[in-house]
Design a protein around this motif. Sequence first.
Motif, PDB file in Angstrom:
ATOM      1  N   ARG A 127       0.819  -1.220   0.000  1.00  0.00           N
ATOM      2  CA  ARG A 127       0.000   0.000   0.000  1.00  0.00           C
ATOM      3  C   ARG A 127       0.848   1.264   0.000  1.00  0.00           C
ATOM      4  O   ARG A 127       0.414   2.321  -0.445  1.00  0.00           O
ATOM      5  CB  ARG A 127      -0.945  -0.010   1.201  1.00  0.00           C
ATOM      6  CG  ARG A 127      -2.044  -1.038   1.038  1.00  0.00           C
ATOM      7  CD  ARG A 127      -2.807  -1.267   2.298  1.00  0.00           C
ATOM      8  NE  ARG A 127      -2.011  -2.008   3.270  1.00  0.00           N
ATOM      9  CZ  ARG A 127      -2.512  -2.661   4.311  1.00  0.00           C
ATOM     10  NH1 ARG A 127      -3.807  -2.657   4.523  1.00  0.00           N
ATOM     11  NH2 ARG A 127      -1.736  -3.314   5.156  1.00  0.00           N
ATOM     12  N   LEU A 128       2.101   1.154   0.499  1.00  0.00           N
ATOM     13  CA  LEU A 128       2.989   2.331   0.517  1.00  0.00           C
ATOM     14  C   LEU A 128       3.206   2.885  -0.889  1.00  0.00           C
ATOM     15  O   LEU A 128       3.401   4.083  -1.067  1.00  0.00           O
ATOM     16  CB  LEU A 128       4.346   1.952   1.124  1.00  0.00           C
ATOM     17  CG  LEU A 128       4.343   1.718   2.640  1.00  0.00           C
ATOM     18  CD1 LEU A 128       5.620   1.009   3.072  1.00  0.00           C
ATOM     19  CD2 LEU A 128       4.187   3.050   3.360  1.00  0.00           C
ATOM     20  N   PHE A 129       3.165   2.019  -1.875  1.00  0.00           N
ATOM     21  CA  PHE A 129       3.399   2.474  -3.254  1.00  0.00           C
ATOM     22  C   PHE A 129       2.310   3.417  -3.745  1.00  0.00           C
ATOM     23  O   PHE A 129       2.509   4.155  -4.693  1.00  0.00           O
ATOM     24  CB  PHE A 129       3.458   1.275  -4.208  1.00  0.00           C
ATOM     25  CG  PHE A 129       4.678   0.417  -4.031  1.00  0.00           C
ATOM     26  CD1 PHE A 129       5.951   0.968  -4.139  1.00  0.00           C
ATOM     27  CD2 PHE A 129       4.565  -0.941  -3.760  1.00  0.00           C
ATOM     28  CE1 PHE A 129       7.088   0.178  -3.986  1.00  0.00           C
ATOM     29  CE2 PHE A 129       5.693  -1.732  -3.606  1.00  0.00           C
ATOM     30  CZ  PHE A 129       6.952  -1.178  -3.717  1.00  0.00           C
ATOM     31  N   TYR A 130       1.137   3.357  -3.120  1.00  0.00           N
ATOM     32  CA  TYR A 130       0.007   4.114  -3.655  1.00  0.00           C
ATOM     33  C   TYR A 130      -0.446   5.271  -2.767  1.00  0.00           C
ATOM     34  O   TYR A 130      -1.418   5.932  -3.077  1.00  0.00           O
ATOM     35  CB  TYR A 130      -1.171   3.152  -3.917  1.00  0.00           C
ATOM     36  CG  TYR A 130      -0.831   2.200  -5.029  1.00  0.00           C
ATOM     37  CD1 TYR A 130      -0.778   2.653  -6.341  1.00  0.00           C
ATOM     38  CD2 TYR A 130      -0.505   0.887  -4.771  1.00  0.00           C
ATOM     39  CE1 TYR A 130      -0.429   1.804  -7.377  1.00  0.00           C
ATOM     40  CE2 TYR A 130      -0.146   0.021  -5.802  1.00  0.00           C
ATOM     41  CZ  TYR A 130      -0.116   0.495  -7.103  1.00  0.00           C
ATOM     42  OH  TYR A 130       0.239  -0.334  -8.123  1.00  0.00           O
ATOM     43  N   GLU A 131       0.275   5.489  -1.645  1.00  0.00           N
ATOM     44  CA  GLU A 131      -0.177   6.545  -0.748  1.00  0.00           C
ATOM     45  C   GLU A 131       0.330   7.926  -1.155  1.00  0.00           C
ATOM     46  O   GLU A 131      -0.137   8.934  -0.642  1.00  0.00           O
ATOM     47  CB  GLU A 131       0.263   6.223   0.688  1.00  0.00           C
ATOM     48  CG  GLU A 131      -0.686   5.217   1.313  1.00  0.00           C
ATOM     49  CD  GLU A 131      -0.168   4.611   2.611  1.00  0.00           C
ATOM     50  OE1 GLU A 131       0.941   5.001   3.059  1.00  0.00           O
ATOM     51  OE2 GLU A 131      -0.876   3.756   3.157  1.00  0.00           O
TER      52      GLU A 131
END
Length: 348
Positions: free
Chosen positions: A331-335
Amino acid sequence: MDPGDARSILEDERERGLALIAAATSLDDLERAKVALLGRKSPWSQVQRSLGRLDPDARRELGRLSNEVKATLEDAFDARREALEGSSEDALLEGDRVDVTLPGRRPRPGSLHPLTIVQSRIVDVFTRMGYRVAEGPEIEDEWHNFEALNIPPDHPARTMKDSLYVDVPGLLLRTETSAVQIRTMETQQPPVYVIVPGRVYRREAVDATHGSMFQQVEGLAVDEGISFADLKGTLEAFAHAMFGSDRRVRLNPDYFPFVEPGAQLAVSCFVCDGAGCRVCGNGWIELLGAGMVHPKVLENCGYDPERYTGFAFGLGIERVAMPLYGVNDLRLFYEGDVRFLEQFEGAP
Ligand code: FA5
C-alpha cells in the motif's frame, strides 16, 4: 488686508515653506507641501488676491515681495524634488541588487515512481531479448478477459465476487494482463514475442501483499518449436537480471486455465537465502505464474496448435519491487507520501 499684515504673512510663509520643503521625505510629501504653500487656499494666495485692493505703492512693494517668496519656494521645491528623485532611484537600485556571490537555490527535482522504475527494468530485460512492448485496454470484454483464455462462464473467477464489472453488460476491468495475449494473437501471426505492462483490477481484500488495483507484466512467446525448457531458461535469465545471479529460482506446478502445463516461479528469499524466515515463510518468494500456452487458446486466436507452441508468464510488479527495495507493505506504493517516494530518487 492691512499691508503690514500682508507683509508679515508673506515672510512667515517663506520661512514655514522652506522648513516644510526641507522636511519632505518623499515626492508625495513634497507635492502636498506645494499645495499647502502656493495652492488656491494657501495664505500666499490670499495675500495675492488682496493686492488689488491696496494703494499703488503698497501694491508694488508687496507684489514684489510676493513674487520673491514664490520664486524662493519654487526654487526650493525644484531642488528638493531633484534630491528626492535621485534617492528614490538609489533605493530602487539598492532593492534590486543581486548578490551574484550567493549560492543558487537548487530546484527540487522529482523522481520516477518506484513501480515505474521496476516496470521499465523488467521491460528492458525482455526488450533486450528481442521482445516488443504491447498494450491493451483496462476496460475489457469477457471474450478477451475470460472465454478466449479458456475460462468458461461457470468458472469461479467470473463471479461478481472476484471481478469488477462496469455498468455496460459484458464489460469489466481486466483482471489480468493475459487478456492482451489474445489481442496480440488475434492481430498478428507468429512468431510473437511481446511483453505487456499494465494495471489490473480485482475485487480483493486489500492487505500488505494484495491490492485491488495492481500492476502486472505479461510475457508471451509463440513460435515453432518452443518448449518448456525455453520458458525455464527465459525466466531464469530474467530473475538473475533483476535480482542478481546468486538468487536461485524454482518452478512449481500450478494451475491456470490458459496454460498446460502451468507453473509458478519462486526465487530464494533475499533475507534468509532459502532457509525460511518471517518474510518468506518457507525460504522462497513467489514471483509469477507461467506455463505453456494451452492449445485451445492458440486455436481461439486462429493459430494452428499442431504447428505452433508458446509460453506465457505474468508477474506482479509490486511483488517484484517489494523484495528489491525492502518494502514490506504494497500500500505504501500508492499513498503518495513524499517521504516514502523521495527515497527512490536516483534508484537503480
Ligand atoms: C495471473 O494473473 C496470471 N494471468 C498469470 C499467468 C500469466 C499465468 C500467463 C500463466 C500464464 P495470478 O493471479 O497468480 O496469475 O497473478 C500473477 C501475479 O500477480 C502473482 O504472482 C502476484 O505477483 C501478483 N498478484 C496477484 N494478485 C495480486 C494482488 N491482489 N495484489 C498484488 N499483486 C498480485
